[in-house]
Motif scaffolding. Structure first.
Motif, PDB file in Angstrom:
ATOM      1  N   ALA A   1      -0.700   6.295   5.503  1.00 46.33           N
ATOM      2  CA  ALA A   1      -0.296   7.629   6.444  1.00 46.33           C
ATOM      3  C   ALA A   1      -1.830   7.765   6.639  1.00 46.33           C
ATOM      4  N   THR A   2      -2.695   8.219   5.067  1.00 50.91           N
ATOM      5  CA  THR A   2      -3.973   9.320   5.613  1.00 50.91           C
ATOM      6  C   THR A   2      -4.995   8.986   6.769  1.00 50.91           C
ATOM      7  N   ALA A   3      -5.201   7.055   5.761  1.00 49.77           N
ATOM      8  CA  ALA A   3      -5.963   6.936   6.381  1.00 49.77           C
ATOM      9  C   ALA A   3      -5.896   6.002   8.286  1.00 49.77           C
ATOM     10  N   SER A   4      -4.528   5.343   8.375  1.00 45.83           N
ATOM     11  CA  SER A   4      -3.992   5.546   9.478  1.00 45.83           C
ATOM     12  C   SER A   4      -4.183   6.829  10.833  1.00 45.83           C
ATOM     13  N   ALA A   5      -4.015   7.508   9.749  1.00 51.23           N
ATOM     14  CA  ALA A   5      -4.803   8.944  11.228  1.00 51.23           C
ATOM     15  C   ALA A   5      -5.850   9.487  11.471  1.00 51.23           C
ATOM     16  N   VAL A   6      -6.813   9.307  10.070  1.00 57.31           N
ATOM     17  CA  VAL A   6      -8.316   9.095  10.052  1.00 57.31           C
ATOM     18  C   VAL A   6      -8.710   8.374  10.913  1.00 57.31           C
ATOM     19  N   THR A   7      -8.010   6.973  10.924  1.00 56.82           N
ATOM     20  CA  THR A   7      -9.031   5.995  11.494  1.00 56.82           C
ATOM     21  C   THR A   7      -8.329   6.187  13.178  1.00 56.82           C
ATOM     22  N   PHE A   8      -7.195   6.948  13.933  1.00 53.90           N
ATOM     23  CA  PHE A   8      -7.145   6.913  15.023  1.00 53.90           C
ATOM     24  C   PHE A   8      -8.181   8.667  15.244  1.00 53.90           C
TER      25      PHE A   8
ATOM     26  N   GLY B   1      -6.290   0.797  11.901  1.00 56.19           N
ATOM     27  CA  GLY B   1      -5.113   1.491  12.627  1.00 56.19           C
ATOM     28  C   GLY B   1      -3.717   0.463  12.652  1.00 56.19           C
ATOM     29  N   ILE B   2      -4.109  -0.334  13.603  1.00 58.15           N
ATOM     30  CA  ILE B   2      -2.361  -0.835  13.407  1.00 58.15           C
ATOM     31  C   ILE B   2      -1.564  -1.591  12.332  1.00 58.15           C
ATOM     32  N   VAL B   3      -3.009  -1.750  11.497  1.00 53.54           N
ATOM     33  CA  VAL B   3      -2.210  -2.449   9.705  1.00 53.54           C
ATOM     34  C   VAL B   3      -2.061  -1.586   9.081  1.00 53.54           C
ATOM     35  N   LEU B   4      -2.586  -0.673   9.167  1.00 51.19           N
ATOM     36  CA  LEU B   4      -2.602   0.316   7.939  1.00 51.19           C
ATOM     37  C   LEU B   4      -0.399   0.787   8.652  1.00 51.19           C
ATOM     38  N   LEU B   5      -0.806   0.692   9.884  1.00 52.58           N
ATOM     39  CA  LEU B   5       0.873   1.850  10.421  1.00 52.58           C
ATOM     40  C   LEU B   5       1.622   1.111   9.250  1.00 52.58           C
ATOM     41  N   THR B   6       1.172  -0.693   9.667  1.00 50.93           N
ATOM     42  CA  THR B   6       2.506  -1.417   9.040  1.00 50.93           C
ATOM     43  C   THR B   6       2.857  -2.086   7.914  1.00 50.93           C
TER      44      THR B   6
ATOM     45  N   LEU C   1      -7.832   3.786  -3.251  1.00 47.83           N
ATOM     46  CA  LEU C   1      -6.338   4.650  -3.984  1.00 47.83           C
ATOM     47  C   LEU C   1      -4.829   4.215  -3.726  1.00 47.83           C
ATOM     48  N   GLY C   2      -4.320   3.684  -2.469  1.00 48.75           N
ATOM     49  CA  GLY C   2      -3.627   2.898  -1.436  1.00 48.75           C
ATOM     50  C   GLY C   2      -3.314   1.876  -2.068  1.00 48.75           C
ATOM     51  N   GLY C   3      -4.229   1.306  -3.133  1.00 46.70           N
ATOM     52  CA  GLY C   3      -3.697  -0.059  -3.283  1.00 46.70           C
ATOM     53  C   GLY C   3      -3.183  -1.421  -1.919  1.00 46.70           C
ATOM     54  N   PRO C   4      -4.056  -1.552  -1.353  1.00 38.11           N
ATOM     55  CA  PRO C   4      -4.212  -1.660   0.075  1.00 38.11           C
ATOM     56  C   PRO C   4      -4.256  -3.547   0.312  1.00 38.11           C
ATOM     57  N   PRO C   5      -3.442  -4.276   0.856  1.00 35.97           N
ATOM     58  CA  PRO C   5      -3.669  -5.361   0.932  1.00 35.97           C
ATOM     59  C   PRO C   5      -5.153  -5.490   1.195  1.00 35.97           C
ATOM     60  N   ALA C   6      -4.847  -7.444   1.012  1.00 34.62           N
ATOM     61  CA  ALA C   6      -6.970  -8.130   1.537  1.00 34.62           C
ATOM     62  C   ALA C   6      -6.944  -7.259   3.302  1.00 34.62           C
ATOM     63  N   PRO C   7      -6.394  -6.943   3.758  1.00 28.82           N
ATOM     64  CA  PRO C   7      -6.735  -7.177   4.950  1.00 28.82           C
ATOM     65  C   PRO C   7      -6.798  -6.260   5.925  1.00 28.82           C
ATOM     66  N   VAL C   8      -6.487  -4.988   4.708  1.00 32.98           N
ATOM     67  CA  VAL C   8      -6.355  -3.562   4.949  1.00 32.98           C
ATOM     68  C   VAL C   8      -8.289  -3.754   4.510  1.00 32.98           C
ATOM     69  N   THR C   9      -7.901  -4.267   3.032  1.00 39.63           N
ATOM     70  CA  THR C   9      -9.948  -3.923   2.444  1.00 39.63           C
ATOM     71  C   THR C   9     -10.568  -4.604   3.238  1.00 39.63           C
TER      72      THR C   9
ATOM     73  N   MET D   1       0.915  -1.356  -0.126  1.00 42.24           N
ATOM     74  CA  MET D   1      -0.101  -0.141  -0.179  1.00 42.24           C
ATOM     75  C   MET D   1       0.739   1.267   0.120  1.00 42.24           C
ATOM     76  N   ASN D   2       0.426   2.221  -0.898  1.00 39.40           N
ATOM     77  CA  ASN D   2       1.244   3.136  -0.511  1.00 39.40           C
ATOM     78  C   ASN D   2       1.486   4.231   0.627  1.00 39.40           C
ATOM     79  N   THR D   3       2.898   5.135   0.780  1.00 37.71           N
ATOM     80  CA  THR D   3       2.460   5.321   2.204  1.00 37.71           C
ATOM     81  C   THR D   3       1.715   6.897   2.831  1.00 37.71           C
ATOM     82  N   THR D   4       1.197   6.840   1.287  1.00 34.19           N
ATOM     83  CA  THR D   4       0.300   8.539   2.280  1.00 34.19           C
ATOM     84  C   THR D   4      -0.608   7.852   2.071  1.00 34.19           C
ATOM     85  N   SER D   5      -1.279   7.010   1.500  1.00 39.88           N
ATOM     86  CA  SER D   5      -2.857   6.986   1.725  1.00 39.88           C
ATOM     87  C   SER D   5      -3.102   5.646   2.980  1.00 39.88           C
TER      88      SER D   5
END
Length: 145
Positions: free
Chosen positions: A7-14, A139-144, A70-78, A1-5
């Motif tokens: 980071a954005t998703a993680s911040a908004v999630t928290f 949030g944790i999965v997005l951070l990693t 937009l970030g090309g997420p892995p299956a767990p994030v989806t 997953m691209n880092t900008t997406s």
């Protein structure tokens, strides 16, 4: 997953998580313990607060979904993103309207103020607990990611 997406998703999630914890698990139960707050006053305040929270949650969900998409997420994030969106949707479409109808009855005097909590309230609380767990995990999965 691209880092900008991510980071954005993680911040908004928290941020979303913090709002749910602050409102659902701190403000909501404490308002009924404040001096002079009756059940009808607490219900009126709660309806306004939860209406606002749910509107903000819907907006945050849209941002998280867009960032993840937009970030090309892995299956767990989806899967986690879909899960939290479905939980919110169930709360908004199925549970909140029933809670609003009950609070309408209490506020109009058609139902006892000191009656037992409704089954729907317990369902809403259970969904909030699951939503918190999913938001933490997402949030944790997005951070990693």
């Amino acid at each position: 997953m691209n880092t900008t997406s991510a980071a954005t998703a993680s911040a908004v999630t928290f941020v979303w998580l913090g709002m749910v914890l602050g409102i659902s698990f701190l403000e909501a139960p404490l308002k009924f313990r404040a001096p002079g707050v009756t059940i009808p006053i607490g219900l009126g305040i709660g309806r306004m607060v939860f209406r606002a929270l749910n509107l903000v949650e819907a907006a945050l969900a849209v941002v998280v979904i867009a960032a993840v998409a937009l970030g090309g997420p892995p299956a767990p994030v989806t899967a986690l993103t879909a899960a939290v969106a479905v939980l919110l949707l169930v709360q908004l479409v199925l549970v909140r309207p029933r809670l609003n109808r009950r609070s309408d009855r209490v506020l109009s005097g058609a139902e006892a103020v000191d009656g037992p909590r409704s089954h729907d309230h317990l369902v809403y609380v259970a969904l909030e607990i699951v939503k918190v767990a999913v938001l933490i995990t997402l949030g944790i999965v997005l951070l990693t990611a």
